[in-house]
Design a protein around this motif. Structure first.
Motif, short mmCIF file in Angstrom:
data_model
loop_
_atom_site.label_atom_id
_atom_site.label_comp_id
_atom_site.label_asym_id
_atom_site.label_seq_id
_atom_site.Cartn_x
_atom_site.Cartn_y
_atom_site.Cartn_z
N TRP A 1 -11.63 9.10 -10.26
CA TRP A 1 -11.30 10.50 -10.06
C TRP A 1 -10.12 10.65 -9.12
CZ3 TRP A 1 -16.76 12.95 -8.78
CH2 TRP A 1 -17.62 12.72 -9.86
N GLN A 2 -9.43 11.76 -9.24
CA GLN A 2 -8.40 12.12 -8.27
C GLN A 2 -9.08 12.65 -7.00
OE1 GLN A 2 -4.73 14.20 -9.71
NE2 GLN A 2 -5.95 14.52 -11.56
N VAL A 3 -8.47 12.37 -5.87
CA VAL A 3 -8.97 12.89 -4.59
C VAL A 3 -7.85 13.68 -3.93
CG1 VAL A 3 -9.91 12.35 -2.32
CG2 VAL A 3 -10.59 10.98 -4.31
N PHE A 4 -8.06 14.98 -3.81
CA PHE A 4 -7.09 15.89 -3.19
C PHE A 4 -7.50 16.12 -1.74
CE2 PHE A 4 -6.59 16.54 -7.62
CZ PHE A 4 -5.35 17.13 -7.86
N ALA A 5 -6.60 15.83 -0.82
CA ALA A 5 -6.85 16.03 0.61
C ALA A 5 -6.29 17.38 1.03
CB ALA A 5 -6.23 14.91 1.43
N SER A 6 -7.14 18.28 1.46
CA SER A 6 -6.69 19.59 1.93
C SER A 6 -6.62 19.60 3.46
CB SER A 6 -7.63 20.68 1.44
OG SER A 6 -8.96 20.45 1.90
N ALA A 7 -5.92 20.60 3.99
CA ALA A 7 -5.78 20.80 5.44
C ALA A 7 -5.43 19.53 6.21
CB ALA A 7 -7.08 21.40 6.00
N ALA B 1 -13.88 6.30 4.44
CA ALA B 1 -13.02 5.68 3.43
C ALA B 1 -12.40 4.38 3.94
CB ALA B 1 -11.93 6.64 3.00
N LEU B 2 -12.13 4.33 5.24
CA LEU B 2 -11.55 3.10 5.80
C LEU B 2 -12.51 1.92 5.67
CD1 LEU B 2 -9.80 4.45 9.04
CD2 LEU B 2 -8.81 4.04 6.78
N GLY B 3 -13.80 2.23 5.57
CA GLY B 3 -14.80 1.18 5.38
C GLY B 3 -15.26 1.06 3.94
N GLY B 4 -14.54 1.74 3.02
CA GLY B 4 -14.90 1.67 1.61
C GLY B 4 -16.16 2.43 1.27
N MET B 5 -16.50 3.43 2.07
CA MET B 5 -17.73 4.20 1.85
C MET B 5 -17.40 5.69 1.79
SD MET B 5 -20.36 2.20 4.41
CE MET B 5 -19.34 2.54 5.85
N GLY B 6 -18.43 6.50 1.51
CA GLY B 6 -18.26 7.95 1.54
C GLY B 6 -17.71 8.52 0.25
N PRO B 7 -17.52 9.84 0.21
CA PRO B 7 -17.13 10.51 -1.03
C PRO B 7 -15.77 10.10 -1.57
CG PRO B 7 -17.00 12.02 0.84
CD PRO B 7 -17.72 10.80 1.33
N ILE B 8 -14.81 9.82 -0.69
CA ILE B 8 -13.48 9.44 -1.17
C ILE B 8 -13.55 8.12 -1.92
CG2 ILE B 8 -11.14 8.79 -0.47
CD1 ILE B 8 -11.39 10.78 1.83
N ALA B 9 -14.18 7.12 -1.31
CA ALA B 9 -14.29 5.81 -1.95
C ALA B 9 -15.11 5.89 -3.24
CB ALA B 9 -14.92 4.81 -0.98
N GLN B 10 -16.19 6.68 -3.22
CA GLN B 10 -17.03 6.80 -4.41
C GLN B 10 -16.28 7.49 -5.54
OE1 GLN B 10 -20.30 8.87 -2.55
NE2 GLN B 10 -21.53 7.01 -2.39
N ALA B 11 -15.55 8.55 -5.23
CA ALA B 11 -14.78 9.24 -6.26
C ALA B 11 -13.69 8.34 -6.82
CB ALA B 11 -14.18 10.52 -5.69
N ALA B 12 -13.00 7.64 -5.93
CA ALA B 12 -11.95 6.72 -6.37
C ALA B 12 -12.52 5.62 -7.26
CB ALA B 12 -11.25 6.11 -5.16
N GLY B 13 -13.74 5.17 -6.94
CA GLY B 13 -14.38 4.14 -7.75
C GLY B 13 -14.68 4.60 -9.17
N MET C 1 0.85 -1.20 0.00
CA MET C 1 0.00 0.00 0.00
C MET C 1 0.88 1.25 0.00
SD MET C 1 -2.96 0.96 2.73
CE MET C 1 -3.88 2.49 2.62
N THR C 2 0.62 2.16 -0.95
CA THR C 2 1.44 3.36 -1.07
C THR C 2 0.69 4.58 -0.52
OG1 THR C 2 0.60 3.77 -3.30
CG2 THR C 2 2.62 2.47 -3.10
N THR C 3 1.46 5.63 -0.24
CA THR C 3 0.85 6.86 0.24
C THR C 3 0.49 7.78 -0.94
OG1 THR C 3 3.00 7.94 0.44
CG2 THR C 3 2.16 6.79 2.39
N ALA C 4 -0.34 8.76 -0.65
CA ALA C 4 -0.69 9.75 -1.67
C ALA C 4 0.53 10.61 -2.00
CB ALA C 4 -1.83 10.62 -1.15
N ALA C 5 0.52 11.20 -3.18
CA ALA C 5 1.59 12.11 -3.58
C ALA C 5 1.43 13.44 -2.84
CB ALA C 5 1.55 12.33 -5.09
N LEU C 6 2.51 14.17 -2.74
CA LEU C 6 2.51 15.46 -2.05
C LEU C 6 2.34 16.59 -3.06
CD1 LEU C 6 2.91 16.85 0.72
CD2 LEU C 6 5.36 16.93 0.21
N GLY C 7 1.45 17.52 -2.75
CA GLY C 7 1.25 18.69 -3.60
C GLY C 7 1.36 19.95 -2.76
N VAL D 1 -7.29 8.45 -1.43
CA VAL D 1 -6.69 9.78 -1.56
C VAL D 1 -5.48 9.68 -2.48
CG1 VAL D 1 -5.44 11.61 -0.35
CG2 VAL D 1 -7.52 10.66 0.65
N THR D 2 -5.43 10.53 -3.49
CA THR D 2 -4.33 10.47 -4.45
C THR D 2 -3.28 11.56 -4.22
OG1 THR D 2 -5.65 11.79 -5.99
CG2 THR D 2 -5.70 9.39 -6.26
#
Length: 302
Positions: free
Chosen positions: A217-223, A202-214, A1-7, A262-263
């Motif tokens: 789509w890219q998922v940008f994590a802010s803050a 997302a840890l349970g494979g639900m919510g906006p992050i999991a749906q977008a990833a499905g 399992m890899t981590t998201a890239a840094l932006g 999260v990408t």
């Protein structure tokens, strides 16, 4: 399992350090990315970035939605907004989005933008879905004109409150494009151990992050450090659970970057040294899902 890239996020980055941090960001062209907005740094972020971007042509995302005082005046003068619309300070009308995209290109010194986010549509005066349909229509037009590659939605609490959801965004983009082959390709939302709703889902494979990833789509994590406050809120015990070899800020950043789906993590580094510290953290192995669940349980019990 890899981590998201840094932006590089530019909401809180110090103007005096911007050029050095952009240079540091550009060091790895395979992951380099900058996120900005026309209202960041008191409306100066894009103009301040332009000289560094001329030297380092890094891919970037910018936004449409919020108006600076100057942009509001200029948009009214251009006949894009009425005085009443300008006073609201936020707009996603088709005409305004087109105008702001052109202004973004000028300020950034780019003929073509990589990614434009509709910024906090939950702030719109009316129905955010209608506002987004208007914005998406304009953004699809930008793609068709060759001045934009893709677009997305950046929200602070729209997904958490339920005012926004991924299936509705997917449907609206298809309506705007006239086909399911639309160019909505990303979302941006806060992901941290404090703003943990989307992370927990997302840890349970639900919510906006999991749906977008499905949807691919890219998922940008802010803050990811909650505006710099998280390192003061986290304990050394919590850091040890995540990775005992990291500092508190590094461990908190790694936790967000380990969220499935999260990408990219957006960090407003204040100095090149802070950026280097973040890079070192994200070179570590991702925190296992079971460990992230345990950390969230500890925080919930605190």
């Amino acid at each position: 399992m890899t981590t998201a890239a840094l932006g590089l996020g530019t909401y809180r980055t110090r103007p005096s350090a911007l050029n050095d941090i952009v240079t540091r960001t550009a060091a790895d062209p395979t992951t380099a990315w900058i996120d900005t907005a026309p209202n960041y740094l008191e409306g100066q972020a894009q103009s301040l970035l332009a000289p560094a971007l001329a030297t380092h042509p890094i891919p970037l995302s910018t936004k449409v939605g919020f108006l600076t005082d100057q942009a509001a005046k200029d948009a009214v003068s251009a006949g894009v907004l009425t005085a009443g619309e300008a006073r609201r300070g936020h707009c996603l009308s088709t005409s305004y989005v087109r105008w702001q995209c052109a202004r973004n290109r000028t300020e950034l010194g780019r003929d073509r933008l990589d990614l434009v986010f509709a910024h906090n549509p939950e702030h719109t005066a009316g129905d955010p879905h209608q506002a987004l349909l208007n914005a998406f229509t304009a953004l699809e037009g930008e793609v068709a004109a060759g001045t934009l590659a893709a677009y997305g939605v950046a929200s602070w609490d729209g997904f958490e409150t339920g005012r926004l959801n991924i299936p509705a965004l997917h449907r609206l983009a298809g309506e705007a494009a006239g086909t399911e082959q639309h160019h909505l390709r990303a979302i941006q939302l806060p992901v941290s151990l404090v703003t943990a709703t989307a992370l927990a889902q997302a840890l349970g494979g639900m919510g906006p992050i999991a749906q977008a990833a499905g949807l691919g789509w890219q998922v940008f994590a802010s803050a990811p450090l909650f505006g710099g406050e998280l390192p003061q809120l986290a304990t050394r015990e919590l850091t040890t659970l995540l990775n005992p070899n990291l500092t508190v800020p590094q461990a908190c950043l790694l936790a967000a970057a380990s969220c499935p789906g999260v990408t990219r993590i957006l960090l407003s580094a204040s100095t090149p040294a802070h950026w280097a510290e973040a890079e070192a953290a994200l070179q570590r192995l991702a925190v296992p899902v079971a460990t992230l669940r345990k950390v969230l349980d500890v925080l919930a019990a605190a």
